[in-house]
Structures are given as structure tokens and as C-alpha cells.
Scaffold this motif. Structure first.
Motif, PDB file in Angstrom:
ATOM      1  N   LEU B 108       0.838  -1.204   0.000  1.00  0.00           N
ATOM      2  CA  LEU B 108       0.000   0.000   0.000  1.00  0.00           C
ATOM      3  C   LEU B 108       0.869   1.248   0.000  1.00  0.00           C
ATOM      4  O   LEU B 108       0.607   2.213  -0.727  1.00  0.00           O
ATOM      5  N   VAL B 109       1.929   1.230   0.840  1.00  0.00           N
ATOM      6  CA  VAL B 109       2.779   2.414   0.951  1.00  0.00           C
ATOM      7  C   VAL B 109       3.503   2.685  -0.372  1.00  0.00           C
ATOM      8  O   VAL B 109       3.508   3.813  -0.868  1.00  0.00           O
ATOM      9  N   ILE B 110       4.074   1.631  -0.959  1.00  0.00           N
ATOM     10  CA  ILE B 110       4.828   1.829  -2.202  1.00  0.00           C
ATOM     11  C   ILE B 110       3.892   2.263  -3.332  1.00  0.00           C
ATOM     12  O   ILE B 110       4.225   3.142  -4.123  1.00  0.00           O
ATOM     13  N   ASP B 111       2.686   1.672  -3.384  1.00  0.00           N
ATOM     14  CA  ASP B 111       1.713   2.072  -4.403  1.00  0.00           C
ATOM     15  C   ASP B 111       1.394   3.559  -4.312  1.00  0.00           C
ATOM     16  O   ASP B 111       1.354   4.267  -5.313  1.00  0.00           O
ATOM     17  N   ASP B 112       1.147   4.029  -3.095  1.00  0.00           N
ATOM     18  CA  ASP B 112       0.809   5.441  -2.923  1.00  0.00           C
ATOM     19  C   ASP B 112       2.004   6.345  -3.202  1.00  0.00           C
ATOM     20  O   ASP B 112       1.858   7.430  -3.748  1.00  0.00           O
ATOM     21  N   LEU B 113       3.176   5.873  -2.819  1.00  0.00           N
ATOM     22  CA  LEU B 113       4.393   6.627  -3.069  1.00  0.00           C
ATOM     23  C   LEU B 113       4.577   6.855  -4.570  1.00  0.00           C
ATOM     24  O   LEU B 113       4.842   7.971  -5.028  1.00  0.00           O
ATOM     25  N   VAL B 114       4.392   5.771  -5.316  1.00  0.00           N
ATOM     26  CA  VAL B 114       4.536   5.829  -6.771  1.00  0.00           C
ATOM     27  C   VAL B 114       3.517   6.797  -7.361  1.00  0.00           C
ATOM     28  O   VAL B 114       3.807   7.592  -8.240  1.00  0.00           O
ATOM     29  N   LYS B 115       2.288   6.744  -6.794  1.00  0.00           N
ATOM     30  CA  LYS B 115       1.236   7.627  -7.298  1.00  0.00           C
ATOM     31  C   LYS B 115       1.570   9.091  -7.013  1.00  0.00           C
ATOM     32  O   LYS B 115       1.325   9.968  -7.831  1.00  0.00           O
ATOM     33  N   MET B 116       2.141   9.334  -5.836  1.00  0.00           N
ATOM     34  CA  MET B 116       2.481  10.715  -5.483  1.00  0.00           C
ATOM     35  C   MET B 116       3.602  11.252  -6.364  1.00  0.00           C
ATOM     36  O   MET B 116       3.608  12.410  -6.746  1.00  0.00           O
ATOM     37  N   ILE B 117       4.573  10.401  -6.677  1.00  0.00           N
ATOM     38  CA  ILE B 117       5.723  10.875  -7.457  1.00  0.00           C
ATOM     39  C   ILE B 117       5.403  10.942  -8.956  1.00  0.00           C
ATOM     40  O   ILE B 117       5.680  11.927  -9.616  1.00  0.00           O
ATOM     41  N   TRP B 118       4.808   9.874  -9.482  1.00  0.00           N
ATOM     42  CA  TRP B 118       4.655   9.789 -10.938  1.00  0.00           C
ATOM     43  C   TRP B 118       3.217   9.946 -11.427  1.00  0.00           C
ATOM     44  O   TRP B 118       2.969   9.921 -12.641  1.00  0.00           O
ATOM     45  N   GLY B 119       2.258  10.047 -10.534  1.00  0.00           N
ATOM     46  CA  GLY B 119       0.871  10.202 -10.971  1.00  0.00           C
ATOM     47  C   GLY B 119       0.255   8.879 -11.391  1.00  0.00           C
ATOM     48  O   GLY B 119       0.911   7.838 -11.370  1.00  0.00           O
ATOM     49  N   THR B 120      -1.038   8.925 -11.783  1.00  0.00           N
ATOM     50  CA  THR B 120      -1.736   7.676 -12.087  1.00  0.00           C
ATOM     51  C   THR B 120      -1.709   7.329 -13.575  1.00  0.00           C
ATOM     52  O   THR B 120      -2.131   6.255 -13.958  1.00  0.00           O
ATOM     53  N   GLU B 121      -1.240   8.242 -14.434  1.00  0.00           N
ATOM     54  CA  GLU B 121      -1.246   7.940 -15.872  1.00  0.00           C
ATOM     55  C   GLU B 121      -0.315   6.759 -16.162  1.00  0.00           C
ATOM     56  O   GLU B 121       0.695   6.586 -15.501  1.00  0.00           O
ATOM     57  N   TYR B 122      -0.674   5.990 -17.206  1.00  0.00           N
ATOM     58  CA  TYR B 122       0.198   4.905 -17.632  1.00  0.00           C
ATOM     59  C   TYR B 122       1.489   5.478 -18.173  1.00  0.00           C
ATOM     60  O   TYR B 122       1.476   6.451 -18.911  1.00  0.00           O
ATOM     61  N   LYS B 123       2.602   4.886 -17.790  1.00  0.00           N
ATOM     62  CA  LYS B 123       3.886   5.297 -18.349  1.00  0.00           C
ATOM     63  C   LYS B 123       4.349   4.210 -19.296  1.00  0.00           C
ATOM     64  O   LYS B 123       3.958   3.050 -19.178  1.00  0.00           O
ATOM     65  N   SER B 124       5.208   4.593 -20.205  1.00  0.00           N
ATOM     66  CA  SER B 124       5.623   3.623 -21.196  1.00  0.00           C
ATOM     67  C   SER B 124       7.072   3.876 -21.595  1.00  0.00           C
ATOM     68  O   SER B 124       7.514   5.008 -21.642  1.00  0.00           O
ATOM     69  N   LEU B 125       7.778   2.798 -21.831  1.00  0.00           N
ATOM     70  CA  LEU B 125       9.191   2.884 -22.211  1.00  0.00           C
ATOM     71  C   LEU B 125       9.364   2.270 -23.590  1.00  0.00           C
ATOM     72  O   LEU B 125       8.748   1.260 -23.898  1.00  0.00           O
ATOM     73  N   LEU B 126      10.235   2.860 -24.388  1.00  0.00           N
ATOM     74  CA  LEU B 126      10.548   2.263 -25.687  1.00  0.00           C
ATOM     75  C   LEU B 126      11.499   1.089 -25.487  1.00  0.00           C
ATOM     76  O   LEU B 126      12.277   1.076 -24.537  1.00  0.00           O
ATOM     77  N   ARG B 127      11.437   0.126 -26.391  1.00  0.00           N
ATOM     78  CA  ARG B 127      12.460  -0.918 -26.383  1.00  0.00           C
ATOM     79  C   ARG B 127      13.798  -0.264 -26.675  1.00  0.00           C
ATOM     80  O   ARG B 127      13.861   0.695 -27.443  1.00  0.00           O
ATOM     81  N   PRO B 128      14.891  -0.755 -26.059  1.00  0.00           N
ATOM     82  CA  PRO B 128      16.190  -0.101 -26.259  1.00  0.00           C
ATOM     83  C   PRO B 128      16.657  -0.163 -27.710  1.00  0.00           C
ATOM     84  O   PRO B 128      16.244  -1.045 -28.465  1.00  0.00           O
ATOM     85  N   ALA B 129      17.520   0.780 -28.080  1.00  0.00           N
ATOM     86  CA  ALA B 129      18.035   0.838 -29.443  1.00  0.00           C
ATOM     87  C   ALA B 129      18.699  -0.489 -29.799  1.00  0.00           C
ATOM     88  O   ALA B 129      19.376  -1.101 -28.975  1.00  0.00           O
ATOM     89  N   GLY B 130      18.456  -0.946 -31.005  1.00  0.00           N
ATOM     90  CA  GLY B 130      19.050  -2.206 -31.447  1.00  0.00           C
ATOM     91  C   GLY B 130      18.168  -3.412 -31.152  1.00  0.00           C
ATOM     92  O   GLY B 130      18.440  -4.518 -31.606  1.00  0.00           O
ATOM     93  N   PHE B 131      17.121  -3.201 -30.348  1.00  0.00           N
ATOM     94  CA  PHE B 131      16.246  -4.323 -29.993  1.00  0.00           C
ATOM     95  C   PHE B 131      14.787  -4.003 -30.309  1.00  0.00           C
ATOM     96  O   PHE B 131      13.894  -4.423 -29.613  1.00  0.00           O
ATOM     97  N   GLN B 132      14.579  -3.210 -31.361  1.00  0.00           N
ATOM     98  CA  GLN B 132      13.207  -2.785 -31.634  1.00  0.00           C
ATOM     99  C   GLN B 132      12.524  -3.640 -32.683  1.00  0.00           C
ATOM    100  O   GLN B 132      11.307  -3.666 -32.759  1.00  0.00           O
ATOM    101  N   GLY B 133      13.286  -4.325 -33.463  1.00  0.00           N
ATOM    102  CA  GLY B 133      12.694  -5.112 -34.547  1.00  0.00           C
ATOM    103  C   GLY B 133      12.540  -6.572 -34.176  1.00  0.00           C
ATOM    104  O   GLY B 133      12.413  -6.923 -33.003  1.00  0.00           O
ATOM    105  N   SER B 134      12.523  -7.412 -35.198  1.00  0.00           N
ATOM    106  CA  SER B 134      12.420  -8.848 -34.946  1.00  0.00           C
ATOM    107  C   SER B 134      13.234  -9.578 -36.001  1.00  0.00           C
ATOM    108  O   SER B 134      13.597  -8.997 -37.028  1.00  0.00           O
ATOM    109  N   ILE B 135      13.541 -10.822 -35.737  1.00  0.00           N
ATOM    110  CA  ILE B 135      14.224 -11.607 -36.756  1.00  0.00           C
ATOM    111  C   ILE B 135      13.338 -12.776 -37.149  1.00  0.00           C
ATOM    112  O   ILE B 135      12.566 -13.285 -36.342  1.00  0.00           O
ATOM    113  N   THR B 136      13.438 -13.174 -38.401  1.00  0.00           N
ATOM    114  CA  THR B 136      12.636 -14.294 -38.886  1.00  0.00           C
ATOM    115  C   THR B 136      13.575 -15.368 -39.428  1.00  0.00           C
ATOM    116  O   THR B 136      14.459 -15.066 -40.225  1.00  0.00           O
ATOM    117  N   ALA B 137      13.399 -16.563 -38.944  1.00  0.00           N
ATOM    118  CA  ALA B 137      14.199 -17.674 -39.458  1.00  0.00           C
ATOM    119  C   ALA B 137      13.308 -18.895 -39.548  1.00  0.00           C
ATOM    120  O   ALA B 137      12.576 -19.208 -38.606  1.00  0.00           O
TER     121      ALA B 137
END
Lengths: 416, 295
Positions: B108-137
Motif C-alpha cells: 500500500l505504501v509503495i503504491d501510494d508513493l509511486v502515485k504521489m511521485i509519478w501520478g496515475t497515468e500509464y507510463k511507457s518505455l521504448l524498447r532499447p536501441a538495437g532491440f526494436q525489430g524482430s528476426i525471422t528464421a
């Protein structure tokens, strides 16, 4: 000297004690609205947006002097998105806080529980952001009113979109992915019902039911690709939509199928969370759009919300905003917030001009079902960075007339 | 069902299994060494995801640096939680109950802490450079980032096994699990070991959160979703067995993946069925050694 001063203080204290109750009595009469929005967990953003938008509407109305001599007042208790807890809150609101209206709720499960309290205690419940059609069909009761679209309306619009699509770009197979609870199952049943009703031919090649809030969709994605559907309907919402889209993109799913999510897929939170990662050409909709209709009223509403909160609203906000307007209009007409039967009459058939209404249409509450009747626009994701952090918004709109989206009389979720 | 589809589903299951393992490994480590069931382990996972988001989005850091920041941050907070709170309840008569209450309050404490610092909106991270595509074999498409996750998971599993089995700190940790008093009598600082183990376990959780962030939505409450599945993994693998967690995760990931493809309408109950069967037929855990360890 000291004595004199303390004497003055005593006098002042006495004065305050005597006058304080008078000051309270002199206060304006209030319309008390008891809201139950979740403020924690996954649905917390919807709750926060709803409360902010309701407060915004209240500030506007009170700023103009209130309605019929009354000021509006909102109290919110975190519903924790739990039905049993919300029922307790609703009863406390009625018995102790003496609220005039029950208000809100994000989860349909909570909505279905609170509508029972509303029915028993004959207290009007204004539903702003839960979409289960049951509330205005099977579980209809005279003291419940909903001021946002239900899933039936969204799915009817989705079915019409697919019908038109078949004429320009023929498709035959369809698959579904949606959360494994009432909301997910209702959407799929209603979509099939509407496709049949509009005479669209289709073949189902896959149905998938991930758990609500499931973090991992990879196995679903690869399995859907194997099914090779032309159309993939998604009933996922919020973070689940975000996770699904992020995981499916590198598999090339969106080049292989047309992704269509007509109820909640186009909610602003999905756009703001995915930014430039959101693929172009997805067919999405939501119960309110920040960039449609391009009317002065909608622009004004979005701008005011942004100025007030520093973020753009999700559709939950407009539902709460509409709810406050409906209450204000009803009390204005009746003259007081206590005559429940008269208020019900006032709400039935009420016309409310909302931000989501195009210029030639005004939302109204269907007197038979107490469901608001609204236009629905479905769009396609296009590049647009006017609402940061989103990098995509919807465009190329197709607009569906409100009356075409209504369920037939005696529609029941259970019958199908 | 053709061969390439089976390969695709196997790899899907493996991705899920690896992320499950990374979370469950910390959970099982704390349980094995400290006999503490850390309900809040998922919250450290969530915290890791937010720390990675913060490092990449606000400080414009590299993703891999962000994952390290997430691990260290979650580790430090975990050590604080152990040192300031958990330590006070060790050895009490009703320790189990206190553990649940205390670690649940962390959620409960960590959940509220996160809400206070970063808000309730969904956050999103990009895949790191070099790992954004896919390979087919051979007709099998696989996103490169998923492959990276699988590789990193294996690396961590081997590294952790080596530390536990072959190094002195690892032996001390295992000894702590067996007999704390005797270890203390032999001059080992047991409380410090406990704090350290707790820190390593929560760091693993935070690292898992950072790795999962580009694939999932970063939101308050994200910790709850992973804790249940991780618990199932830990039960299947045997509470406190490191390799058990890996095998349990693998089993659960693959069973899930094929259930989705074969019996989609039952997919969401399959993990629970596996757990129930395991509790009936081998309650000490499928992969636990034969004799039951005495704490």
C-alpha cells in the motif's frame, strides 16, 4: 491591562461560539452528490479524471450562482473498485451524509451493486463511466440514469464500420481478444449480435480471453497470427490495450490484421502511454475524443480541463462532467433536490448539450431505458502531436447516428 | 499445428517464463534464506519499472543503465525495509501473521508513493536501441528484445547458481537458511547477511520490472499482477529452491502458452490447475530435493 486583554479574548471566543452556528445556517442550500470513484490501482486515473471534471463542472455552475438557489457539492470516497465496499459507502452516503444523488463508478461490477442500493432506497444514481449494457436493460430500475455510452452502442457502431469496410475492402474472417469478465464477454456478444442484425457475413477463427490486467500477451499474439483473421476485435482497455499493442508490434500483427477496438481502444490514455509506438491505421473509438467533434464547445472543454489539471482528459472525465450538468439541469427544472419522483421525470427525456455533441445533435436521455443517446465517431490512428505526450490521435472519422446504435426494445444480455 | 507454430509458441512461453523467473527468484531467495514471505515483492518489481522510466524519460539515460539504476534503487529500498521494519518481527511467536501484515502494508505504501511521485497515468518505455525489430528464421518470427530477455534471464540464473553454490557468501546464505544460531556462534554477522540477501532479492525484482517495462504498461498496481503468478511458480518449484523457481517458471510459461493456443477458453485457469495438482501430489514442490529440509 492583562486582564482587559484576556477579557477581550474571552469575549471574542464567546462571540465565535455563538455566531458560528449562525454562520453555518446562513450558508447557501446545497445539493449533495455522493461520488464513488476508485482513486487507487489500475482504474485510479479514471477516478482522478472523473473527480477533476466533476469539480470543474461544479465550479462553473456555482460560479454562476448555482441552480435554483442551491450550490452543488461533491464528496468522493475511494470505491477501491470493490462492489461490497461501494455498497457500504452508498448506504453511508444516504443515511449519514444525506446525499441527494449517488454518482459515478468506473467498474460495471460496482455499478450493478450500487444500482440495487439506489433501487431499494429510491435514491437517484447517475452512472458516468461503466459500460455494461445490463444496467439499462436486464437490470434497469427507475432511479438509475447513465450519461455515457454503453458497450452495445459502441459495438453497434463497430459493426456498422465493418459493414461499410466490407464494401470497399472485402473481409471474411474475424477473431476476438478481450478480458475474461462481463465487460469482455458482453462486447463480443454484442458485436456478433449487431453484425447479424446488419446482415454482415463473417467467420470466427479465434476467441481469446486473457485475464483482466494480465501482463503478458505474447502467447495470445502468436496464436492469433496463426489463425490469420482479417479483422481482430479487441475488448481490452487501458493498460491491457497498451501492453497488447506494445507486445504485438514487433510480431508484425498490425500489418497482418485490421485491429479494431470500438469501445475503449481510442481512449486518450492509450495514445498518451504509447506515443510514437502506436501503429498507424488502427480502428479505434472511445466515449469521448479530445479532437472530435471540432466544435468550439469541445475545444473549450478540453482546454479548460488541461488548464486545471495539466493533463488532457480521458473519456471518463466527460462522463462525470455530463453527470453534473444533468443533475444541475434537473434541479433547475424541479426547483429542489429532494423531490426524487419529480427529478426522475425531469431526467427522463432530458436534452443535454455536451462537449462530445457535434453542432447538429444534442444528447438526450431515453425515457424508456434511462440510457443517454449519443452520436459515436470511429477513427483511425494518424500522426498528430497536438495533445502531448500522445504522438498519434484518431482521424479519418466515420460518424454514426445515435438512433442507429440503440439496442432493439426488450434487448437482454442474458437471452443470447 | 505445424512445427514452426510449435516453435513460435515455445518461444512465447519462454519469454513469459523468463520474466516470471526473474520476479520469482527474488521471492524464493528471501523465503529460502530468511523464511520471510515477501508479499510486497511485486511492488519492488513495479518500483524498478518506474525507476527505469525515470532514468530514461526524465534523465535521458541509456536503457541498460536504467535497468541497473532500477536494480540498485529497488535493492537499497529493500534493504531499508528489512533493516527498519522486518528485522523487528523475526522470531516472534506469530511471525507468519506479522510478515503478511507488514509486507502487505509495504504494497500500500509503495503504491501510494509511486502515485504521489509519478501520478496515475500509464507510463511507457521504448524498447532499447538495437532491440526494436524482430528476426525471422525458418518461418518463425521473434522480436529481438524478447530474445535478449531470455538470454539475460539465463545469464542471471547461472550467475546466481554459481554464487550460491560455489562462493563463500553463497555458502553463508545457504547456511543462514539452515541454522541461524549456529552460524552466529561461528562468528558470522547473521543480521547483516539477512539484510544483504533481502537487498539482492529486491534488486532482482526491480531489475525484472525494468526489463518488463518496454513490454508492459507501467502503472500503480502493476505489482499485484505479477505476485500471484510468481507465487504459483514458487509453490510449484518448491518454496526456497532457486532452480525450482526457474523450472517452475518454465513449466508455467509453456503450459500457459500452449493452453492459449489449444484451449483458449480455459487458458486463464490452467496455471491454477497446475498448482493444485502440484499441491496434491508433491506439496514440497515438483523440483525440491527428496528429503524435506528442516529450518
Amino acid at each position: 491591562m492583562l486582564k482587559l486583554r484576556s477579557g477581550v479574548i474571552v469575549l471574542l471566543v464567546l462571540c465565535t461560539l455563538v455566531l458560528a452556528p449562525l454562520a453555518v445556517m446562513a450558508q447557501e442550500k446545497v445539493i449533495k452528490i455522493g461520488a464513488m470513484y476508485p482513486m487507487t490501482g489500475r482504474a485510479g486515473l479514471y477516478g482522478l479524471d472523473s473527480v477533476d471534471a466533476a469539480e470543474m463542472a461544479i465550479a462553473e455552475i456555482n460560479g454562476k450562482g448555482g441552480v435554483a438557489g442551491y450550490k452543488l457539492e461533491l464528496i468522493n470516497t475511494d470505491s477501491k473498485a470493490k462492489p461490497d465496499y461501494s455498497v457500504m459507502v452508498a448506504k453511508r452516503y444516504i443515511e449519514q451524509d444525506k446525499v441527494h444523488f449517488l454518482f459515478g463508478v468506473v467498474s460495471s461490477a460496482v455499478g450493478l451493486a450500487v444500482t440495487e442500493v439506489s433501487k431499494q432506497s429510491k435514491k437517484i444514481f447517475i452512472g458516468t463511466d461503466h459500460a455494461s449494457t445490463q444496467l439499462t436493460a436486464d437490470k434497469f430500475q427507475p432511479y438509475y440514469f447513465r450519461v455515457s455510452n454503453n458497450t452495445f452502442q459502441s459495438m453497434a457502431a463497430g459493426a456498422l464500420y465493418l459493414k461499410e469496410l466490407a464494401q470497399t475492402k472485402p473481409w471474411s474472417t474475424i477473431a476476438y481478444v478481450g478480458p475474461d469478465y462481463a465487460y469482455g464477454h458482453d462486447q463480443w456478444n454484442e458485436l456478433k449480435f449487431n453484425l447479424d442484425r446488419f446482415g454482415v457475413k463473417y467467420k470466427i477463427v479465434g476467441e481469446y480471453w486473457p485475464k483482466l490486467f494480465a501482463p503478458d500477451y505474447t502467447a495470445f499474439i502468436t496464436s492469433i497470427i496463426k489463425d490469420k483473421p482479417d479483422i481482430l476485435i479487441s475488448g481490452l482497455w487501458g493498460g491491457d490495450s497498451v501492453a497488447f499493442i506494445k507486445q504485438a508490434t514487433p510480431y508484425g500483427l498490425f500489418e497482418k490484421v485490421l485491429f479494431c477496438s470500438p469501445d475503449a481502444g481510442g481512449n486518450y490514455e492509450v495514445m498518451s502511454a504509447t506515443g510514437a509506438e502506436l501503429p498507424l491505421g488502427l480502428v479505434l473509438s472511445a466515449r469521448h475524443h479530445n479532437n472530435w467533434p471540432e466544435t468550439a464547445a469541445n475545444k473549450e472543454y478540453v482546454k479548460k480541463f488541461f488548464t486545471r489539471t495539466g493533463r488532457y482528459p480521458t473519456y471518463a472525465a466527460e462522463g462525470a462532467y455530463a453527470g453534473i450538468l444533468a443533475i444541475a439541469q434537473a434541479v433547475e427544472k424541479v426547483g429542489n433536490p429532494t423531490d426524487t419522483e419529480a427529478l426522475v421525470k425531469a431526467l427522463e427525456g432530458m436534452k443535454i448539450k455536451l462537449p462530445e455533441d457535434p453542432d447538429d445533435f444534442t444528447s438526450y436521455i431515453d425515457p424508456a431505458t434511462h440510457q443517454i443517446v449519443q452520436v459515436q465517431a470511429i477513427g483511425v490512428t494518424v500522426a498528430n502531436d497536438q495533445f502531448p505526450p500522445a504522438k498519434r490521435m484518431l482521424g479519418n472519422w466515420k460518424v454514426y447516428k445515435a438512433e442507429d446504435l440503440l439496442p432493439p426494445k426488450d434487448f437482454s444480455e442474458k437471452k443470447k | 499445428m505445424d512445427v514452426s507454430f510449435i516453435a513460435v509458441q515455445l518461444l512465447s512461453g519462454l519469454t513469459m517464463a523468463t520474466l516470471l523467473f526473474l520476479v520469482a527468484s527474488g521471492l524464493t531467495l528471501i523465503f529460502g534464506v530468511g523464511n520471510v514471505f515477501n508479499f510486497a515483492h511485486g511492488s519492488f518489481y513495479m518500483l524498478g519499472a518506474y525507476l527505469a522510466y525515470q532514468t530514461v524519460s526524465a534523465w535521458h539515460g541509456n536503457f541498460w543503465v536504467a535497468a541497473l539504476v532500477a536494480a540498485i534503487g529497488a535493492g537499497i529500498l529493500g534493504m531499508m525495509a528489512e533493516f527498519l521494519f522486518l528485522r523487528r518481527i523475526y522470531g516472534r511467536a506469530e511471525e507468519g501473521g506479522f510478515q503478511i501484515l507488514l509486507t502487505y502494508s509495504f504494497i500500500l505504501v509503495i503504491d501510494d508513493l509511486v502515485k504521489m511521485i509519478w501520478g496515475t497515468e500509464y507510463k511507457s518505455l521504448l524498447r532499447p536501441a538495437g532491440f526494436q525489430g524482430s528476426i525471422t528464421a525458418a518461418g518463425v518470427t521473434m522480436p529481438t528484445y524478447n530474445l535478449a530477455i531470455i538470454g539475460i534471464g539465463l545469464l542471471i540464473a547461472v550467475l546466481a547458481w554459481w554464487i550460491l553454490a560455489r562462493t563463500r557468501p553463497g555458502r553463508v546464505a545457504r547456511a543462514t537458511a539452515l541454522d541461524r544460531e549456529m552460524l552466529g556462534a561461528m562468528g558470522v554477522n547473521v543480521p547483516r547477511t539477512m539484510t544483504l540477501v533481502f537487498g539482492i532479492a529486491t534488486a532482482l525484482g526491480g531489475f525484472a520490472g525494468a526489463l518488463a517495462a518496454p513490454l508492459r504498461s507501467v502503472t500503480p498496481g502493476a505489482g499485484i499482477e505479477v505476485i500471484i503468478d510468481s507465487l504459483i511458480v514458487v509453490v510449484i518449484g518448491g518454496m526456497g529452491h532457486f532452480w525450482g523457481a526457474w523450472l517452475g517458471a518454465l513449466l508455467l510459461g509453456e503450459v500457459n502458452s500452449f493452453a492459449v493456443a489449444i484451449v483458449p477458453e480455459w487458458a486463464s485457469v490452467v496455471s491454477y490447475v497446475v498448482m493444485v495438482l502440484c499441491l496434491i501430489f508433491k506439496p514440497e514442490g515438483l523440483f525440491a530435493p527428496r528429503q524435506v529440509r528442516k529450518a
